[in-house]
Scaffold this motif. Structure first.
Motif, PDB file in Angstrom:
ATOM      1  N   PHE A 123       0.813  -1.217   0.000  1.00 54.73           N
ATOM      2  CA  PHE A 123       0.000   0.000   0.000  1.00 54.73           C
ATOM      3  C   PHE A 123       0.851   1.274   0.000  1.00 54.73           C
ATOM      4  N   LEU A 124       1.967   1.264   0.741  1.00 54.67           N
ATOM      5  CA  LEU A 124       2.801   2.462   0.791  1.00 54.67           C
ATOM      6  C   LEU A 124       3.514   2.682  -0.539  1.00 54.67           C
ATOM      7  N   ILE A 125       4.011   1.608  -1.127  1.00 59.81           N
ATOM      8  CA  ILE A 125       4.665   1.713  -2.436  1.00 59.81           C
ATOM      9  C   ILE A 125       3.693   2.276  -3.468  1.00 59.81           C
ATOM     10  N   GLU A 126       2.486   1.714  -3.495  1.00 55.82           N
ATOM     11  CA  GLU A 126       1.497   2.134  -4.491  1.00 55.82           C
ATOM     12  C   GLU A 126       1.021   3.568  -4.246  1.00 55.82           C
ATOM     13  N   THR A 127       0.927   3.958  -2.982  1.00 54.17           N
ATOM     14  CA  THR A 127       0.471   5.310  -2.662  1.00 54.17           C
ATOM     15  C   THR A 127       1.513   6.357  -3.013  1.00 54.17           C
ATOM     16  N   MET A 128       2.738   6.141  -2.566  1.00 54.10           N
ATOM     17  CA  MET A 128       3.749   7.185  -2.690  1.00 54.10           C
ATOM     18  C   MET A 128       4.145   7.445  -4.132  1.00 54.10           C
ATOM     19  N   LYS A 129       4.140   6.418  -4.977  1.00 45.90           N
ATOM     20  CA  LYS A 129       4.526   6.656  -6.370  1.00 45.90           C
ATOM     21  C   LYS A 129       3.445   7.413  -7.129  1.00 45.90           C
ATOM     22  N   ARG A 130       2.258   7.494  -6.554  1.00 48.43           N
ATOM     23  CA  ARG A 130       1.194   8.297  -7.161  1.00 48.43           C
ATOM     24  C   ARG A 130       1.105   9.685  -6.525  1.00 48.43           C
ATOM     25  N   ALA A 131       1.399   9.761  -5.234  1.00 47.56           N
ATOM     26  CA  ALA A 131       1.297  11.041  -4.527  1.00 47.56           C
ATOM     27  C   ALA A 131       2.464  11.969  -4.846  1.00 47.56           C
ATOM     28  N   PHE A 132       3.609  11.404  -5.243  1.00 46.89           N
ATOM     29  CA  PHE A 132       4.799  12.202  -5.548  1.00 46.89           C
ATOM     30  C   PHE A 132       5.338  11.796  -6.914  1.00 46.89           C
ATOM     31  N   ARG A 133       5.622  12.789  -7.736  1.00 41.09           N
ATOM     32  CA  ARG A 133       6.160  12.523  -9.065  1.00 41.09           C
ATOM     33  C   ARG A 133       7.630  12.918  -9.189  1.00 41.09           C
ATOM     34  N   GLU A 134       8.073  13.867  -8.361  1.00 44.17           N
ATOM     35  CA  GLU A 134       9.433  14.390  -8.489  1.00 44.17           C
ATOM     36  C   GLU A 134      10.271  14.193  -7.223  1.00 44.17           C
ATOM     37  N   HIS A 135       9.687  14.406  -6.061  1.00 49.07           N
ATOM     38  CA  HIS A 135      10.424  14.285  -4.808  1.00 49.07           C
ATOM     39  C   HIS A 135      10.767  12.823  -4.536  1.00 49.07           C
ATOM     40  N   PRO A 136      11.935  12.559  -3.921  1.00 51.62           N
ATOM     41  CA  PRO A 136      12.313  11.167  -3.640  1.00 51.62           C
ATOM     42  C   PRO A 136      11.408  10.439  -2.652  1.00 51.62           C
ATOM     43  N   TYR A 137      10.462  11.109  -2.043  1.00 49.62           N
ATOM     44  CA  TYR A 137       9.451  10.381  -1.280  1.00 49.62           C
ATOM     45  C   TYR A 137       8.640   9.456  -2.181  1.00 49.62           C
ATOM     46  N   ARG A 138       8.789   9.597  -3.489  1.00 48.97           N
ATOM     47  CA  ARG A 138       7.999   8.761  -4.395  1.00 48.97           C
ATOM     48  C   ARG A 138       8.408   7.291  -4.340  1.00 48.97           C
ATOM     49  N   TRP A 139       9.589   6.998  -3.796  1.00 48.96           N
ATOM     50  CA  TRP A 139       9.927   5.593  -3.537  1.00 48.96           C
ATOM     51  C   TRP A 139      10.025   5.376  -2.031  1.00 48.96           C
ATOM     52  N   THR A 140       9.900   4.147  -1.606  1.00 51.60           N
ATOM     53  CA  THR A 140       9.893   3.807  -0.183  1.00 51.60           C
ATOM     54  C   THR A 140      11.256   3.268   0.232  1.00 51.60           C
ATOM     55  N   THR A 141      11.421   3.093   1.534  1.00 47.97           N
ATOM     56  CA  THR A 141      12.738   2.703   2.051  1.00 47.97           C
ATOM     57  C   THR A 141      13.187   1.331   1.560  1.00 47.97           C
ATOM     58  N   ILE A 142      12.254   0.438   1.269  1.00 49.35           N
ATOM     59  CA  ILE A 142      12.673  -0.892   0.819  1.00 49.35           C
ATOM     60  C   ILE A 142      13.359  -0.828  -0.532  1.00 49.35           C
ATOM     61  N   GLY A 143      13.010   0.178  -1.341  1.00 46.48           N
ATOM     62  CA  GLY A 143      13.676   0.371  -2.624  1.00 46.48           C
ATOM     63  C   GLY A 143      13.314  -0.684  -3.651  1.00 46.48           C
ATOM     64  N   ASP A 144      14.062  -0.672  -4.724  1.00 45.22           N
ATOM     65  CA  ASP A 144      13.862  -1.596  -5.838  1.00 45.22           C
ATOM     66  C   ASP A 144      14.946  -2.672  -5.788  1.00 45.22           C
ATOM     67  N   PRO A 145      14.587  -3.944  -5.647  1.00 45.87           N
ATOM     68  CA  PRO A 145      15.605  -5.006  -5.589  1.00 45.87           C
ATOM     69  C   PRO A 145      16.535  -5.012  -6.794  1.00 45.87           C
ATOM     70  N   GLU A 146      16.027  -4.614  -7.951  1.00 51.92           N
ATOM     71  CA  GLU A 146      16.898  -4.588  -9.132  1.00 51.92           C
ATOM     72  C   GLU A 146      18.007  -3.556  -8.980  1.00 51.92           C
ATOM     73  N   HIS A 147      17.705  -2.446  -8.293  1.00 47.04           N
ATOM     74  CA  HIS A 147      18.739  -1.438  -8.055  1.00 47.04           C
ATOM     75  C   HIS A 147      19.827  -1.989  -7.138  1.00 47.04           C
ATOM     76  N   ILE A 148      19.403  -2.691  -6.097  1.00 47.76           N
ATOM     77  CA  ILE A 148      20.370  -3.258  -5.153  1.00 47.76           C
ATOM     78  C   ILE A 148      21.230  -4.318  -5.841  1.00 47.76           C
ATOM     79  N   MET A 149      20.596  -5.179  -6.618  1.00 43.85           N
ATOM     80  CA  MET A 149      21.344  -6.248  -7.277  1.00 43.85           C
ATOM     81  C   MET A 149      22.324  -5.691  -8.303  1.00 43.85           C
ATOM     82  N   ALA A 150      21.957  -4.591  -8.957  1.00 43.12           N
ATOM     83  CA  ALA A 150      22.814  -4.034 -10.009  1.00 43.12           C
ATOM     84  C   ALA A 150      23.983  -3.228  -9.456  1.00 43.12           C
ATOM     85  N   ALA A 151      23.878  -2.789  -8.204  1.00 44.03           N
ATOM     86  CA  ALA A 151      24.905  -1.911  -7.636  1.00 44.03           C
ATOM     87  C   ALA A 151      26.219  -2.653  -7.424  1.00 44.03           C
ATOM     88  N   LYS A 152      27.299  -1.968  -7.720  1.00 48.48           N
ATOM     89  CA  LYS A 152      28.629  -2.537  -7.519  1.00 48.48           C
ATOM     90  C   LYS A 152      29.120  -2.259  -6.102  1.00 48.48           C
TER      91      LYS A 152
END
Length: 440
Positions: free
Chosen positions: A165-194
């Motif tokens: 619910f928080l992921i779905e809410t925040m990405k709609r409530a914010f379009r530019e501010h980094p609040y648009r993603w949640t603390t858990i983040g995107d697993p693909e970003h974590i896996m891709a990071a060196k």
């Protein structure tokens, strides 16, 4: 209400023993080390425990859009070990000393704390200094924690009813501010990071000039200060520039509605209104408005929608406690056979009443009593005091606000509550989500 709080992921620290002087003004001392570390010492010798806490001014809002989840990742990684503490051994030091430890991450900060017998103060200070000075940020720990956080997302978000619910809410409530993603983040970003990207994040944010250290409990302030200087005084300041988000999110520009199909049995109606952040006068009024609507079985939404009309099984209303402009949630779980649209219409009717009419003097006095009791109770526990002191300094640069919080709530008027309802709880300023059972 407790179930709702758990669903919303509200974080709370459990106390060890109550203190008798919680309602008096909190006394503490502050000083800065040459490396920029801010230190707060609070003495209370009523029980033989001490809380050692460090709050770093880094949360998910400090991440890059293509590398989300780093702040939360480090909450895990920082327990791996250090140059002088073997892998997996960090928690054992605290446990063997009869203490407990934990950490949590939000959009705005990351918090680590230990609760120890007071004769183990030096141990706690050493452990946190180790974490700050030379935590183990290597390929083994990074690979291990990548799997841990990905599994956590599956268990706590993807596979939990209403977990997104928080992921779905925040990405709609914010379009530019980094609040648009949640603390858990995107697993693909974590896996891709060196590995070097994680090293850079640590070297940038886990530095003394980006942290506050709080030592609270059964201490002698002179001895505690000497120990702080011993373990933290020679930690070098961070040399890089710490970037802070400067984006001002534009107005929502109209109501956003959507439907989420989930592995649930009970439909959920969720409204998220864009509102000012913590520390503003309006935020205090919005908190009181949330309690008016859903604070207990005598609250307006509960009496009308759960008891009287039996449209909802449970209701909740509260602003999300973020440092910058945030959202305030109002939600309800549909009773058996109830159309979500009917529940939403009933919620809107109750909001309209607050917008159109001043609340009664009796309701207002009840609210004041509730918040007076809440603020007093928040500072009953030593570890809660440490957390509050760290938060107020990190967010506002002023720990003395801990003694002004009650006055801020008591300065809210009936007119303020009506005004914030009129200004913010309007359709063009909200995201509305229906969570419905997925059809197999």
């Amino acid at each position: 209400m407790k179930k709702i709080i758990l669903i919303l992921g509200a974080l709370g620290l459990v106390g060890l023993a109550p203190l008798s002087a919680a309602s008096s003004e909190l006394k503490f001392t502050e000083f800065n080390l040459d490396n920029g570390l801010h230190v707060i010492l609070h003495r209370d010798n009523s029980i033989p425990t001490v809380t050692v806490a460090v709050m770093y001014n880094v949360g998910s809002k400090h991440e890059q859009p293509n590398r989300t989840g780093f702040a939360h990742f480090f909450e895990h990684l920082m327990f791996e070990g250090t140059k002088n503490i073997g892998r997996g051994e960090y928690p054992k030091y605290v446990e063997r000393a009869g203490g407990t430890l934990n950490a949590n991450t939000s959009a705005d900060r990351t918090y680590y704390y230990q609760i120890l017998p007071s004769n183990q103060l030096e141990l706690g200070l050493w452990l946190e200094s180790e974490r700050m000075l030379h935590a183990t940020v290597d390929s083994i720990g990074i690979a291990t924690q990548k799997q841990v956080v990905i599994e956590e997302k599956k268990q706590s978000y993807d596979n939990r009813p209403y977990g997104t619910f928080l992921i779905e809410t925040m990405k709609r409530a914010f379009r530019e501010h980094p609040y648009r993603w949640t603390t858990i983040g995107d697993p693909e970003h974590i896996m891709a990071a060196k590995d070097e990207e994680f090293e850079q994040f640590y070297n940038t944010f886990y530095v003394p000039n980006n942290a506050v250290l709080v030592v609270a409990g059964d201490i002698d302030e002179n001895s505690a200060r000497s120990l702080v200087e011993k373990y933290y005084g020679d930690i070098p300041s961070g040399s890089g520039t710490i970037q802070r988000p400067s984006i001002v999110e534009p107005p929502l520009g109209g109501e956003i509605r959507d439907t989420i199909f989930d592995n649930i049995q009970v439909p959920l109606v969720l409204q998220a209104y864009r509102v000012p952040g913590m520390g503003t006068d309006d935020y205090y009024a919005l908190e009181m408005l949330g309690t008016l609507l859903s604070g207990g079985e005598s609250s307006r939404l509960y009496k009308e929608l759960v008891d009287k009309k039996q449209l909802s099984l449970e209701v909740a209303a509260m602003p999300l406690p973020f440092n910058e402009p945030t959202v305030s949630f109002i939600l309800g779980f549909c009773n058996i056979g109830v159309d979500p649209a009917d529940l939403e219409a009933a919620i809107d009717d109750e909001i309209a009443k607050v917008r159109n009419e001043l609340i009664s003097e009796r309701e207002f006095q009840k609210l004041r009593n509730q918040f007076e009791n809440q603020i007093i109770q928040e500072n009953v526990w030593i570890e809660e005091r440490a957390h509050n002191l760290a938060t107020l300094y990190t967010y506002f640069g002023d720990a003395t606000l801990i003694n002004k919080t009650l006055d801020r709530y008591m300065s809210v008027t009936r007119e303020d509550i009506q005004r914030v309802a009129q200004n913010y709880l309007v359709p063009e300023n909200r995201v509305v989500l229906y969570y419905l059972p997925r059809q197999n």
